[in-house]
Design a protein around this motif. Structure first.
Motif, short mmCIF file in Angstrom:
data_model
loop_
_atom_site.label_atom_id
_atom_site.label_comp_id
_atom_site.label_asym_id
_atom_site.label_seq_id
_atom_site.Cartn_x
_atom_site.Cartn_y
_atom_site.Cartn_z
N LEU A 234 43.70 32.11 32.03
CA LEU A 234 44.52 31.15 32.41
C LEU A 234 44.65 31.28 34.07
O LEU A 234 44.52 30.13 34.94
CB LEU A 234 45.71 30.78 31.84
N SER A 235 44.91 32.30 34.44
CA SER A 235 45.10 32.48 35.89
C SER A 235 43.70 32.41 36.74
O SER A 235 43.77 31.64 37.61
CB SER A 235 45.64 34.03 36.30
N LEU A 236 42.64 32.86 36.25
CA LEU A 236 41.22 32.78 36.72
C LEU A 236 41.03 31.11 36.71
O LEU A 236 40.53 30.66 37.86
CB LEU A 236 40.16 33.32 35.83
N LEU A 237 41.13 30.44 35.84
CA LEU A 237 41.03 29.01 35.82
C LEU A 237 41.81 28.28 36.91
O LEU A 237 41.38 27.44 37.50
CB LEU A 237 41.24 28.36 34.33
N PHE A 238 43.11 28.83 36.76
CA PHE A 238 44.03 28.19 37.82
C PHE A 238 43.43 28.33 39.28
O PHE A 238 43.44 27.46 40.18
CB PHE A 238 45.33 28.55 37.69
N ARG A 239 43.24 29.32 39.40
CA ARG A 239 42.57 29.84 40.77
C ARG A 239 41.26 29.07 41.31
O ARG A 239 41.17 28.38 42.46
CB ARG A 239 42.32 31.42 40.79
N LEU A 240 40.58 28.82 40.03
CA LEU A 240 39.26 28.05 40.45
C LEU A 240 39.51 26.55 40.77
O LEU A 240 38.86 26.22 41.85
CB LEU A 240 38.27 28.35 39.23
N VAL A 241 40.39 26.10 39.82
CA VAL A 241 40.66 24.60 40.24
C VAL A 241 41.47 24.47 41.60
O VAL A 241 41.12 23.53 42.20
CB VAL A 241 41.65 24.01 39.16
N ARG B 126 36.39 36.69 44.82
CA ARG B 126 37.86 36.37 44.22
C ARG B 126 38.12 36.74 42.82
O ARG B 126 38.96 37.19 42.43
CB ARG B 126 38.21 35.04 44.58
N VAL B 127 36.87 36.33 42.04
CA VAL B 127 37.04 36.70 40.69
C VAL B 127 37.00 38.38 40.43
O VAL B 127 37.59 38.72 39.56
CB VAL B 127 35.71 36.13 39.96
N VAL B 128 36.05 38.95 41.24
CA VAL B 128 36.01 40.38 41.24
C VAL B 128 37.40 40.95 41.94
O VAL B 128 37.79 41.98 40.91
CB VAL B 128 34.85 40.73 42.08
N LEU B 129 38.09 40.61 42.91
CA LEU B 129 39.25 40.86 43.19
C LEU B 129 40.31 40.77 42.01
O LEU B 129 41.26 41.58 42.00
CB LEU B 129 39.75 40.42 44.48
N ALA B 130 40.47 39.69 41.48
CA ALA B 130 41.32 39.22 40.67
C ALA B 130 41.11 40.33 38.92
O ALA B 130 42.18 40.36 38.51
CB ALA B 130 41.24 37.89 39.85
N VAL B 131 40.05 40.79 38.78
CA VAL B 131 39.74 41.20 37.51
C VAL B 131 39.69 42.90 38.09
O VAL B 131 39.78 43.52 36.97
CB VAL B 131 38.46 41.00 36.94
N ALA B 132 39.91 43.28 39.13
CA ALA B 132 39.74 44.94 39.51
C ALA B 132 40.88 45.55 39.01
O ALA B 132 40.77 46.60 38.34
CB ALA B 132 39.63 44.70 41.00
N LEU B 133 42.19 45.10 39.36
CA LEU B 133 43.25 45.71 38.82
C LEU B 133 43.56 45.76 37.25
O LEU B 133 43.76 46.83 36.92
CB LEU B 133 44.47 45.14 39.57
N PRO B 134 43.48 44.80 36.57
CA PRO B 134 43.23 44.86 35.09
C PRO B 134 42.42 45.77 34.62
O PRO B 134 42.71 46.40 33.57
CB PRO B 134 42.81 43.39 34.70
#
Length: 257
Positions: A232-239, A6-14
Motif C-alpha cells: 500500500l505504501s508503494l502504491l501510494f508513492r506511485l500515485v 524509488r521502489v528499490v530504495l523503499a524495499v531496501a530497508l525491509p
C-alpha cells in the motif's frame, strides 16, 4: 527510471530487516519465536484463497471505507478551517481536544453507538485517520501563496474554480503528506478494531492463532500484515508521484538553480 530507483530504495530497508530476522532466528528453539523459514513454510498453507477471501479482503474493504471517509472529511473540514479565520478560532480548541484522544480508546464508545459490525470498524479507522489529513490540510490552505490569492481576486476567480485551481492545488503537497501518515494509522486501527467482537478479518485471525497457540501461524499473519503495508505504501508513492509531478518538478528545478 526515477520510479524504479524509488521502489528499490523503499524495499531496501525491509529486505535488510528480513535478512536479519532470517539469520537471527535460524537456530531458534523458542516456542514464541520460531525460525523465519518455518513461518515461510507454512505461509501458503495458512493464507489460502479461502482465508484471503474471508479474512484479508474484508479487512482491506474496511480500511478502504474508513480511509476514504477520513480523506473526504479531513479535506473538507480542513479547507473550511484553514480558509476562514473565524471558524478556525472557534473550532481549533475543540479539534485539539479530540485529536489528543487516542483512537483505540474510542473503540468501546463507538461500539455503543455503531454496534459491533463493519460500521464500527470503519468509523474507528476514519476517526484515527482524519487528524493528520485535517491538520495538514489546514496548514496547507493557510500557506497558499498570497500573491496567487491576490491574482485570483483581481481576475475574479471565485467559487469552485478558486477552490480547485488555487486552494486545493496549492495545499496538495501537505494534503498528500497527511494522507501518507493516515495510511499507516489506518492499517494499525484496522487490526485493532478487528480484535474487538469480530468474526473475521486479519486482526481477528491473528488473535485466534495466538489464543490457539498456533504461534507460527500468528507470525505468518503479522508478516502478511507487513507485506500489505509495504504494498500500500508503494502504491501510494506511485500515485503521489504522478499526481504531484508538477510539485516535484518545481522542487528539482529550484534545487538545480
Amino acid at each position: 527510471m526515477r520510479i524504479a530507483i524509488r521502489v528499490v530504495l523503499a524495499v531496501a530497508l525491509p529486505a535488510v530487516l528480513f535478512s536479519v530476522w532470517w539469520f537471527a532466528t535460524a537456530n531458534s528453539t523458542n516456542f514464541y519465536m520460531p525460525p523465519l523459514r518455518e513461518i515461510l513454510r507454512i505461509f501458503p498453507d495458512v493464507w489460502t484463497g479461502d482465508r484471503l477471501r474471508t479474512d484479508v479482503l474484508p479487512s482491506l474493504l474496511r480500511l478502504a471505507g474508513g480511509y476514504t471517509l477520513a480523506v473526504v472529511t479531513g479535506i473538507a473540514l480542513g479547507v473550511l478551517v484553514g480558509g476562514n479565520r473565524a471558524v478556525r478560532a472557534v473550532l481549533e480548541p475543540v479539534l485539539e481536544f479530540f485529536r489528543a484522544i487516542p483512537p483505540p480508546v474510542l473503540v468501546p464508545v463507538i461500539m455503543l453507538f455503531a454496534g459491533i459490525g463493519d460500521t464500527m470498524k470503519v468509523v474507528v479507522i476514519a476517526a484515527g485517520c482524519v487528524w493528520p489529513i485535517l491538520l495538514n490540510t489546514v496548514e496547507g490552505v493557510r500557506a497558499v501563496d498570497s500573491v496567487l490569492a491576490d491574482t485570483c481576486r483581481s481576475y475574479r476567480i471565485t467559487g469552485l474554480a478558486r477552490l480547485r485551481h488555487l486552494v486545493l492545488r496549492g495545499a496538495s503537497p501537505q494534503i498528500a503528506a497527511g494522507m501518507r501518515q493516515a495510511l499507516s494509522i489506518g492499517i494499525i486501527l484496522m487490526v485493532i478494531s478487528e480484535m474487538f467482537a469480530a468474526s473475521n478479518g486479519l486482526g481477528f485471525a491473528i488473535v485466534q492463532f495466538q489464543r490457539g497457540f498456533a504461534i507460527p501461524d500468528m507470525w505468518s499473519g503479522i508478516l502478511l500484515l507487513g507485506l500489505i503495508g509495504l504494498v500500500l505504501s508503494l502504491l501510494f508513492r506511485l500515485v503521489e508521484s504522478r499526481a504531484l509531478a508538477w510539485y516535484h518538478g518545481l522542487r528539482r528545478a529550484q534545487r538545480g538553480s
